[in-house]
Design a protein around this motif. Structure first.
Motif, short mmCIF file in Angstrom:
data_model
loop_
_atom_site.label_atom_id
_atom_site.label_comp_id
_atom_site.label_asym_id
_atom_site.label_seq_id
_atom_site.Cartn_x
_atom_site.Cartn_y
_atom_site.Cartn_z
N LEU A 117 0.82 -1.21 0.00
CA LEU A 117 0.00 0.00 0.00
C LEU A 117 0.85 1.26 0.00
CD1 LEU A 117 -2.89 -0.93 2.46
CD2 LEU A 117 -2.94 -0.88 -0.04
N GLU A 119 2.84 4.34 -1.15
CA GLU A 119 2.38 5.16 -2.28
C GLU A 119 3.21 4.94 -3.53
OE1 GLU A 119 0.80 8.80 -0.82
OE2 GLU A 119 1.36 9.86 -2.66
N MET A 122 2.10 1.67 -5.10
CA MET A 122 0.78 1.81 -5.73
C MET A 122 0.88 2.58 -7.04
SD MET A 122 -1.57 0.25 -3.98
CE MET A 122 -3.01 0.96 -4.74
N GLN A 188 -6.17 -2.90 -1.14
CA GLN A 188 -5.60 -2.43 -2.41
C GLN A 188 -6.66 -1.83 -3.31
OE1 GLN A 188 -3.49 -5.66 -4.24
NE2 GLN A 188 -1.55 -4.55 -4.28
N ARG A 191 -7.35 1.78 -2.29
CA ARG A 191 -6.24 2.68 -2.56
C ARG A 191 -5.95 2.82 -4.05
NH1 ARG A 191 -2.88 4.65 1.56
NH2 ARG A 191 -1.73 5.59 -0.14
N THR A 192 -6.33 1.81 -4.83
CA THR A 192 -6.08 1.89 -6.27
C THR A 192 -6.85 3.06 -6.88
OG1 THR A 192 -5.65 -0.46 -6.50
CG2 THR A 192 -6.37 0.70 -8.47
N GLN A 194 -8.50 5.48 -5.00
CA GLN A 194 -8.46 6.69 -4.18
C GLN A 194 -7.10 6.81 -3.52
OE1 GLN A 194 -12.09 6.66 -1.69
NE2 GLN A 194 -12.95 7.74 -3.46
N PRO A 195 -6.13 7.32 -4.29
CA PRO A 195 -4.75 7.36 -3.78
C PRO A 195 -4.62 8.17 -2.50
CG PRO A 195 -4.83 7.88 -6.12
CD PRO A 195 -6.25 7.86 -5.63
N ILE A 199 -5.33 5.16 5.07
CA ILE A 199 -5.86 4.04 5.84
C ILE A 199 -5.11 4.00 7.16
CG2 ILE A 199 -6.09 1.53 5.92
CD1 ILE A 199 -6.27 1.54 2.88
#
Lengths: 221, 221
Positions: A117, A119, A122, A188, A191-192, A194-195, A199
Motif C-alpha cells: 500500500l 504510495e 501503488m 488495495q 487505494r487503487t 483513491q490514492p 488508511i
DNA sequence: GTCTATATCAGGATAGAC
DNA sequence: GTCTATCCTGATATAGAC
C-alpha cells in the motif's frame, strides 16, 4: 525504430548489455531519472528530453545506452519490479512451522499490506496496469514476480500444513489466492482508485485480522 | 487552456451543456469516436486529430463542443462509467428474500464476474487506473458508482439477513468487501495483468463457488 | 455552426564534431 | 562515449471564411 539487437529475457524484457566504469554512472542516473519521470507522467507523456535533463546527460547518450524510449521503459520498469517485490519474500519462511498459525498469517499478510500500500508501489502498480495493452510483457512479468515471491512459498507452506493435518486445503493454490484477495486485496482496491484516502493502522489491522478469520473459518481443522 | 466555464458535477466531472437537434448527432459521433480512441491509445497518446477523423467532423467542432481534450476525456469516461455499471444493479434485489442463500450468492457474484471480466470493461478499468494520478475525479467517481450499484444494495440485504438471524454479519460493509474480493476480485486480479489469459466458464464457476463457500463458512448461522 | 488552413510548439530520433 | 545542433513529424489549439 529498433536498430539495436532485440535480445530479451524469458519475460520479454530487453537485456541491456552492461557498460563499464565511467558510463555506468551515467546509465544509473538515466535509470533513476527515467523512473521518476515515468512514474510521474506515464509512458507517453514522459519525455526523453525531461529524462535527459534530470539525469544531467544529453539525449544521444540515452539513445546510445537504451536504443529507444520503449526499450528504456521496459528495462527500467522490468528492473524495479523484482527489486520491489524482493522485500516481500523474507516474511514467508516461518508459516509452516509457526506455533500460532493465525498470528503468523495476520503478521504475514499485514506486512504484505503495509508494503504494497506504500504510495510509490501503488503508483508503480497503476502505471503498469495502465500500460499493459501497450506492454503485455510487463503484465506477465508482474504476475510471475508476485507469484514467485508471494504465492508460491505460501502454497508450499499450505501443502505441508495440509499433509500434517493442521489445515484442510485440498486446493492450496486457490486458497492462497483467496487469502491474499480477502486481506491485501480488499485494501488495495480502495487505494487503487483513491490514492489520497489514508488508511489508519488500526483499520488496516482490523481488516487484515478479519480477512484471516474468514479464511480460517473455512480452512482450519 | 480552459476558456469555457468550469462547471462540474458533484464528482468533478465537467457538465457539457446539451446541444440541440442537428449538432447533437455530431456530438454523439464525437463521443463514440473518443471512447474508441481513448480506450485504444490511452489519454495522452490518443490524438484529437484521430478522433475528429473517426467521427467525421473537423477539429474545431470538437473544441466548440468540449473546450479541451481534458474536458472531452472526463465527459466521455465519466459518461460511460455509470452506464456500464448500471447493468449490475438488477441482480441485487433478490438476495434478502432468496430461498437458497448460497445459490443466490453464487448466482449474483457469478453474474458480476462475467460482466466485469468482459474485455471492454477490463480495458476501461485499466485506462481509469492508469490515469488516476492525472484525473483523480475519475477514481472518486468509479468508487462511488461501484459502491452505489454493487456494495450498497448487498450491505442492505446483509443487514436484513443479520437482523432476521439468517446471517451473522456484525460488520456488513466489511463482509461485502470480503465477498466481492474473494469471488470477483480473485479473477479480476489475473485478468488485470494478463488480458489474454482466457478463463473458462468451468474455472470461473469453480472459483466463484469456492469463494462463496469460504464466505459462508465464516458468516452463515 | 462548421469547415479549411495555419500558428505554435514539443515529441523522438540522429548526424557529425570532439 | 558524449555533446551540440538539427530533422521531421505530429500534437493542441485557433483565426477567419462560409
Amino acid at each position: 525504430m529498433e536498430t539495436e539487437s532485440d535480445q530479451v529475457d524469458k519475460y520479454g524484457i530487453p537485456i541491456i548489455p552492461a557498460a563499464v566504469n565511467v558510463s555506468q554512472q551515467k546509465r544509473e542516473s538515466i535509470i533513476d531519472a527515467a523512473v521518476t519521470e515515468f512514474l510521474r507522467e506515464g509512458y507517453t507523456a514522459a519525455s526523453v528530453d525531461a529524462i535527459a535533463t534530470r539525469a544531467g546527460v544529453s539525449k544521444p547518450t540515452i539513445y546510445k545506452h537504451f536504443g529507444s524510449k520503449e526499450r528504456l521503459f521496459l528495462a527500467v520498469i522490468g528492473g524495479i519490479l523484482p527489486a520491489t517485490y524482493a522485500d516481500l519474500e523474507p516474511c514467508n519462511s516461518t508459516i509452516a512451522d509457526a506455533p500460532d498459525l493465525r498470528a503468523a498469517l495476520v503478521s504475514l499478510t499485514g506486512d504484505w499490506a503495509r508494503l504494497l500500500l506504500r504510495e510509490d508501489i501503488m503508483t508503480l502498480r497503476r502505471l503498469v496496469i495502465g500500460e499493459i495493452d501497450r506492454f503485455p510483457q510487463l503484465g506477465n512479468l508482474w504476475y510471475q514476480v508476485t507469484y514467485d515471491m508471494n504465492n508460491r512459498p505460501l502454497v508450499e507452506a499450505f501443502t505441508i500444513l495440509h499433509e500434517r493435518g493442521a489445515l484442510n486445503v485440498p486446493d492450496a493454490a486457490l486458497a492462497v489466492q483467496q487469502l491474499v484477495a480477502i486481506t491485501v486485496g480488499v485494501l488495495q482496491l480502495v487505494r487503487t482508485f483513491q490514492p489520497s484516502a489514508a488508511i489508519s493502522d488500526a483499520e488496516l489491522g482490523r481488516t487484515i485480522a478479519s480477512g484471516v478469520d474468514t479464511f480460517l473459518a473455512r480452512y482450519a481443522m
